[in-house]
Design a protein around this motif. Structure first.
Motif, short mmCIF file in Angstrom:
data_model
loop_
_atom_site.label_atom_id
_atom_site.label_comp_id
_atom_site.label_asym_id
_atom_site.label_seq_id
_atom_site.Cartn_x
_atom_site.Cartn_y
_atom_site.Cartn_z
N PHE A 1 18.14 -2.91 50.75
CA PHE A 1 16.98 -2.43 51.53
C PHE A 1 17.43 -1.78 52.82
CE2 PHE A 1 15.45 -5.91 48.90
CZ PHE A 1 14.38 -5.30 48.26
N GLU A 2 16.70 -0.75 53.22
CA GLU A 2 16.99 -0.07 54.49
C GLU A 2 15.67 0.24 55.19
OE1 GLU A 2 19.40 3.37 53.72
OE2 GLU A 2 20.84 2.14 52.60
N GLN B 1 12.16 2.38 54.04
CA GLN B 1 11.95 2.53 52.59
C GLN B 1 10.56 2.03 52.22
OE1 GLN B 1 15.19 0.19 51.05
NE2 GLN B 1 16.49 1.97 50.75
N HIS B 2 10.01 2.64 51.17
CA HIS B 2 8.72 2.19 50.63
C HIS B 2 8.99 1.29 49.44
CE1 HIS B 2 4.32 3.29 49.42
NE2 HIS B 2 4.46 2.05 49.82
N VAL B 3 8.55 0.05 49.54
CA VAL B 3 8.88 -0.98 48.54
C VAL B 3 7.60 -1.46 47.87
CG1 VAL B 3 9.88 -3.29 48.22
CG2 VAL B 3 10.84 -1.75 49.95
N CYS C 1 11.04 -2.34 56.19
CA CYS C 1 10.50 -1.49 55.10
C CYS C 1 8.96 -1.52 55.15
CB CYS C 1 10.92 -2.04 53.74
SG CYS C 1 12.71 -2.03 53.49
N SER D 1 2.83 -3.02 58.28
CA SER D 1 3.95 -2.77 57.37
C SER D 1 3.73 -3.25 55.95
CB SER D 1 5.24 -3.44 57.85
OG SER D 1 5.28 -3.58 59.21
N ASP E 1 10.88 3.59 46.78
CA ASP E 1 12.35 3.54 46.86
C ASP E 1 12.89 2.29 46.17
OD1 ASP E 1 12.88 5.81 48.80
OD2 ASP E 1 11.41 4.63 49.92
#
Ligand SMILES: C[S@@+](CC[C@H](N)C(=O)[O-])C[C@H]1O[C@@H](n2cnc3c(N)ncnc32)[C@H](O)[C@@H]1O
Length: 264
Positions: free
Chosen positions: A50-51, A54-56, A76, A103, A122
């Motif tokens: 994960f960074e 990013q869309h998780v 994220c 978020s 992502d």
């Protein structure tokens, strides 16, 4: 009030008797609701790469614990879906209590028919869901919504090789229709659905019991969960049915955490 403290409404006698295991644990205030417990989530977070930004997607998010952790730890944006309205309510309350409404967005959704376009996320995270639903359809669906170059990370369970028939029967009493693949079966499922570079780790399903509960929830939260259990006869009766069956099955269940990449 503790951060993330938000208790569910109390179930009626009839609701408590009919609820499945994950729902009961969620209603008692438990936050980690999958075989492998906290350590398997740590492995999933490591494999997920994960960074920030990013869309998780967390599909079958339960009470939202992992969605909250991914947002708060990695920065994220998380979309968390679950098919059960009670889980969606719990997850949304936990997100609010954590102050993460910006978020983490929570909504009802079906992992078998996701309402997101192709190539949206992502990362797609799934913990202990595919074993309860049509796995080929689910694998195709989660790969569809993952962006090319993104990763799908999935935690599921499997029976060890020498599992006796009576344990398999008990597991069906607990979770009618549940299908557990072998580790190779889980890998093949996602290879067939189009993932590459698949890697996995596995471990034993240490989850149910006071020591594991203290490990996953902390001492204070465990005492609150036990207090809630002991003061609600309907929950206690259901747990008296559930407990021996879970204890019979648990020694024969291991978990796998698998990650694979959608080709560019
Ligand atoms: C064992 S719980 C795991 C919850 C959460 N992922 C966790 O690990 O704490 C399984 C979850 O999958 C959800 N679920 C079952 N079928 C689903 C479906 N078709 N689509 C979305 N969620 C589903 C259940 O409501 C439940 O919250």
């Amino acid at each position: 009030m503790d951060k993330q403290e938000s208790l569910p409404r109390e179930l009626t006698e009839t609701e408590a008797a009919a609820i499945e295991g994950a729902g009961l644990l969620a209603n008692l205030g438990k936050r980690v609701i999958h075989v492998g417990g906290g350590p398997s989530t740590d492995q999933l977070l490591e494999l997920g790469r994960f960074e920030p930004g990013q869309h998780v997607l967390d599909a079958g998010c339960g009470v939202g614990s992992t969605a909250i952790e991914i947002a708060s730890r990695f920065g994220c944006d998380v979309t968390a879906i679950d098919i059960a309205p009670s889980m969606v309510d719990r997850a949304a309350a936990n997100v609010r209590a954590a102050g993460l409404e910006e978020s983490v967005s929570v909504r009802q959704g079906d992992i078998l028919a996701l309402d997101s376009p192709d190539d949206t996320f992502d990362r797609v995270v799934i913990e202990a869901v595919v074993m309860f639903v049509d796995r080929d359809r689910t694998a195709r669906e989660v790969v569809r919504v993952c962006k090319p170059g993104g990763y799908v990370v999935n935690h599921e369970a499997y029976f060890v090789e020498e599992t006796p028939d009576e344990v398999l029967e008990s597991s069906q009493e607990l979770f009618p229709g549940m299908v557990l693949e072998t580790p190779d079966g889980w890998v093949e499922l996602y290879r067939s659905a189009g993932l590459t570079e698949i890697e996995y780790v596995s471990g034993s399903a240490e989850f149910f019991g006071p020591a594991y509960m203290i490990r996953d929830e902390g001492l204070i939260a465990t005492l609150k969960i036990l207090g809630r259990l002991l003061t609600h006869p309907a929950y206690l009766r259901h747990m008296a049915w559930l407990g021996p069956r879970v204890r019979r099955v648990q020694p024969y269940v291991d978990y796998i955490v698998l990650a694979g990449r959608k080709p560019v």
